[in-house]
Design a protein around this motif. Structure first.
Motif, PDB file in Angstrom:
ATOM      1  N   ALA A 101     -14.128 -47.580 -15.915  1.00  9.08           N
ATOM      2  CA  ALA A 101     -14.057 -47.249 -14.488  1.00  9.08           C
ATOM      3  C   ALA A 101     -12.957 -46.217 -14.223  1.00  9.08           C
ATOM      4  N   ILE A 102     -11.835 -46.341 -14.937  1.00  5.25           N
ATOM      5  CA  ILE A 102     -10.753 -45.364 -14.803  1.00  5.25           C
ATOM      6  C   ILE A 102     -11.216 -43.986 -15.264  1.00  5.25           C
ATOM      7  N   ARG A 103     -11.978 -43.963 -16.352  1.00  6.22           N
ATOM      8  CA  ARG A 103     -12.435 -42.694 -16.912  1.00  6.22           C
ATOM      9  C   ARG A 103     -13.533 -42.049 -16.081  1.00  6.22           C
ATOM     10  N   GLN A 104     -14.361 -42.868 -15.445  1.00  4.88           N
ATOM     11  CA  GLN A 104     -15.504 -42.335 -14.693  1.00  4.88           C
ATOM     12  C   GLN A 104     -15.577 -42.981 -13.308  1.00  4.88           C
ATOM     13  N   PRO A 105     -14.705 -42.584 -12.396  1.00  2.00           N
ATOM     14  CA  PRO A 105     -14.722 -43.167 -11.055  1.00  2.00           C
ATOM     15  C   PRO A 105     -16.028 -42.859 -10.326  1.00  2.00           C
ATOM     16  N   LEU A 106     -16.370 -43.740  -9.391  1.00  3.44           N
ATOM     17  CA  LEU A 106     -17.543 -43.568  -8.546  1.00  3.44           C
ATOM     18  C   LEU A 106     -17.035 -43.359  -7.123  1.00  3.44           C
ATOM     19  N   PRO A 107     -17.028 -42.129  -6.633  1.00  2.32           N
ATOM     20  CA  PRO A 107     -16.371 -41.819  -5.353  1.00  2.32           C
ATOM     21  C   PRO A 107     -16.903 -42.661  -4.192  1.00  2.32           C
ATOM     22  N   PRO A 108     -16.024 -42.990  -3.243  1.00  2.00           N
ATOM     23  CA  PRO A 108     -16.469 -43.762  -2.074  1.00  2.00           C
ATOM     24  C   PRO A 108     -17.400 -42.941  -1.195  1.00  2.00           C
ATOM     25  N   ILE A 109     -18.149 -43.632  -0.348  1.00  2.00           N
ATOM     26  CA  ILE A 109     -19.024 -42.965   0.601  1.00  2.00           C
ATOM     27  C   ILE A 109     -18.579 -43.319   2.015  1.00  2.00           C
ATOM     28  N   VAL A 110     -18.901 -42.455   2.952  1.00  4.20           N
ATOM     29  CA  VAL A 110     -18.497 -42.638   4.345  1.00  4.20           C
ATOM     30  C   VAL A 110     -19.679 -43.145   5.165  1.00  4.20           C
ATOM     31  N   VAL A 111     -19.428 -44.161   5.979  1.00  5.46           N
ATOM     32  CA  VAL A 111     -20.445 -44.681   6.885  1.00  5.46           C
ATOM     33  C   VAL A 111     -19.957 -44.503   8.325  1.00  5.46           C
ATOM     34  N   LYS A 112     -20.892 -44.471   9.260  1.00  2.00           N
ATOM     35  CA  LYS A 112     -20.533 -44.273  10.666  1.00  2.00           C
ATOM     36  C   LYS A 112     -20.192 -45.579  11.365  1.00  2.00           C
ATOM     37  N   ASP A 113     -20.931 -46.620  11.038  1.00  2.00           N
ATOM     38  CA  ASP A 113     -20.713 -47.926  11.651  1.00  2.00           C
ATOM     39  C   ASP A 113     -20.299 -48.906  10.566  1.00  2.00           C
TER      40      ASP A 113
END
Length: 512
Positions: free
Chosen positions: A93-105
């Motif tokens: 997980a450190i080597r290959q992060p999975l970027p966060p996503i943005v939600v409206k609600d």
């Protein structure tokens, strides 16, 4: 029986999974957040997850803790069969992060309070011991994202004491990511942050990973690491009153900013006596009572929370729950550190409770050739240097069980030359005021970071010389060649083994 569906995208869905699995211990008896929650959790230290459905003074709130009190439970939450292997998943997980996503609600913004903000009225903060300066906020995870963290995302713990309805002390560990942020933005304007309470398990694990910043440098994506650990992106939502981001599935969020132009005392007594590092705060990870200091000011500008009975994660600090929160990602970071120094030499890491979370680490190496000799000391020295305030590092061979402290003691007693194999690292360097041995070095001066000097970390090389490996072959017995059932009944075998202490059973099972 239908298998229980697991959802770790939020704290409440995780509790639901644990409840359906028969693990959650809950009560409808009203609990007082002043002292009772902490005392009950300590009674069940290392045991079952706990949930209080009724909280004195907070009719719409619930409190939970102890979810992370066993390594086995944490591993299961992240689909790992052997808890000792979780760190290897964390390394990926450190080597290959999975970027966060943005939600409206987001669930965390079902209720939004921006006027007459009073944290005391809304958030059921707990107290730990009679000498605490009252009920304090230790369960919040600070999130900083974007320009204030060099384009990345940071999540961590900062203990807080609300001295008024909407402002608090904000303890920052020297050398931490938050310290780097505050140093860079010092007196350049407010630092927008969110304090997230009751977050998904992966975010909790990531928040505990302090002082391994060579592996997780400023500008990295810590929420991305949390996403990779859980297998799907962490969801974020824009804060309502700050240029900041909240964890969408949090239970409570306190929006606000850190003001580096103002200071707030953590304790009324410390303020009255004008003394830092002398008067008690709550117990700390080192196993000693924390001490109160004067910190930067946190100013709250909004409180948001779930509408339906939000959960406060009221963990105590010196307990197995907090221990596994603190060490899960740290073990992975130390494993990755060793791999970057010399690929393939280090095969495992462990931070037992006795090393006090951030106080040390044990490495296990497997030397492959004579020129590997000495590299284990490079790893030890690097680990104690980068993890500020770490007091003890030990390295052992592949034939020693790093999860069995008696086996570690055996290696120390039989493989360490006290003249050559015990090293002092970073003497006179930078330590941590959470350690009394470091605080007391200030003498008659105030026991603050500016006045202490690090006595150094102790690095112990308990490995056998590669060229003399055969001389250190462990005693062995041919336990696999006999079938006890040929000689005894099941009851006889069980009775004969009843008095075996743990280390005797450990050696018997391995024939050593």
């Amino acid at each position: 029986m239908k298998p229980t569906k697991k959802d770790i995208s939020s704290l409440r869905s995780t509790l639901e999974y644990l409840k359906e699995n028969g693990e959650l211990v809950s009560t409808d008896v009203e609990v007082d957040p002043h002292l009772e929650v902490a005392a009950i959790q300590k009674h069940f230290d290392g045991g079952a997850p706990l949930l209080w459905e009724k909280v004195k003074g907070y009719p719409n709130a619930r409190i939970c803790n102890n979810i992370y009190a066993t390594a086995e439970r944490i591993a299961r939450l992240f689909d790992v069969d052997d808890p000792r292997k979780l760190k290897f998943k964390a390394v990926e997980a450190i080597r290959q992060p999975l970027p966060p996503i943005v939600v409206k609600d987001a669930p965390c913004q079902e209720v939004v309070i921006t006027r007459d903000v009073d944290v005391w009225d809304v958030v059921p903060m707990i107290s730990h011991s009679k000498t605490d300066p009252g009920r304090t906020l230790g369960a919040g995870n600070t999130v900083v994202r974007g320009q204030h963290f060099w384009g990345g995302s940071h999540i961590g713990y900062n203990r807080m004491n609300f001295r008024g309805p909407d402002y608090s002390s904000f303890q920052i560990s020297p050398g931490s990511h938050m310290d780097q942020i505050a140093t860079h933005w010092y007196k350049k304007g407010p630092i927008p942050v969110t304090i997230n309470i009751g977050v998904p398990p992966a975010c909790t694990m990531m928040a505990g990973a302090g002082f391994t910043y060579v592996i997780l440098p400023r500008g990295c994506d810590e929420l991305g690491v949390a996403g990779a650990l859980q297998g799907f992106p962490v969801e974020l939502v824009k804060a309502r009153t700050q240029d900041a981001w909240s964890i969408a599935n949090a239970e409570y969020v306190i929006e606000g900013y850190v003001d580096t132009t103002q200071k707030v005392w953590e304790s009324p007594l410390a303020e009255k006596e004008d003394q830092q590092g002398k008067y008690d705060f709550h117990p700390e990870w080192s196993g000693y009572m924390g001490k109160a200091y004067r910190t930067y000011k946190f100013q709250a500008t909004a409180i948001t929370h779930r509408k339906d009975r939000p959960l406060y994660y009221g963990l105590i600090v010196h307990a197995m729950d907090d221990h596994f929160i603190d060490v899960t990602m740290r073990e992975a970071c130390f494993l990755e550190l060793a791999e970057r120094i010399v690929p393939g030499l280090c095969i495992d890491t462990n931070i037992p409770m006795g090393m006090t979370d951030w106080g040390g680490v044990i490495f296990q190496v497997q030397k492959r050739r004579s020129r590997d000799e000495g590299l284990q000391r490079n790893i030890l020295s690097a680990a104690l240097s980068i993890s500020l305030g770490a007091k003890l590092g030990i390295v052992v061979d592949e034939d020693v069980d790093i999860y069995n402290m008696e086996d570690i003691m055996w290696a120390l007693a039989t493989r360490v030359n006290p003249k050559d194999d015990i090293l002092t690292v970073c003497e006179g360097g930078f330590g941590q005021t959470f350690q009394p041995a470091e605080r007391s070095s200030a003498g008659d001066r105030q026991w603050t970071q500016s006045n202490i000097r690090f006595s150094g970390g102790m690095a112990i090389d308990a490995t056998r010389p590669f060229i003399y490996k055969d001389a250190f072959r462990r005693a062995s017995y041919e336990v696999d060649m006999v079938d006890l059932a040929k000689f005894y009944t099941k009851d006889q075998i069980k009775k004969a083994k009843e008095t075996q202490v743990d280390y005797a059973k450990f050696m018997a099972d391995r024939g050593i």
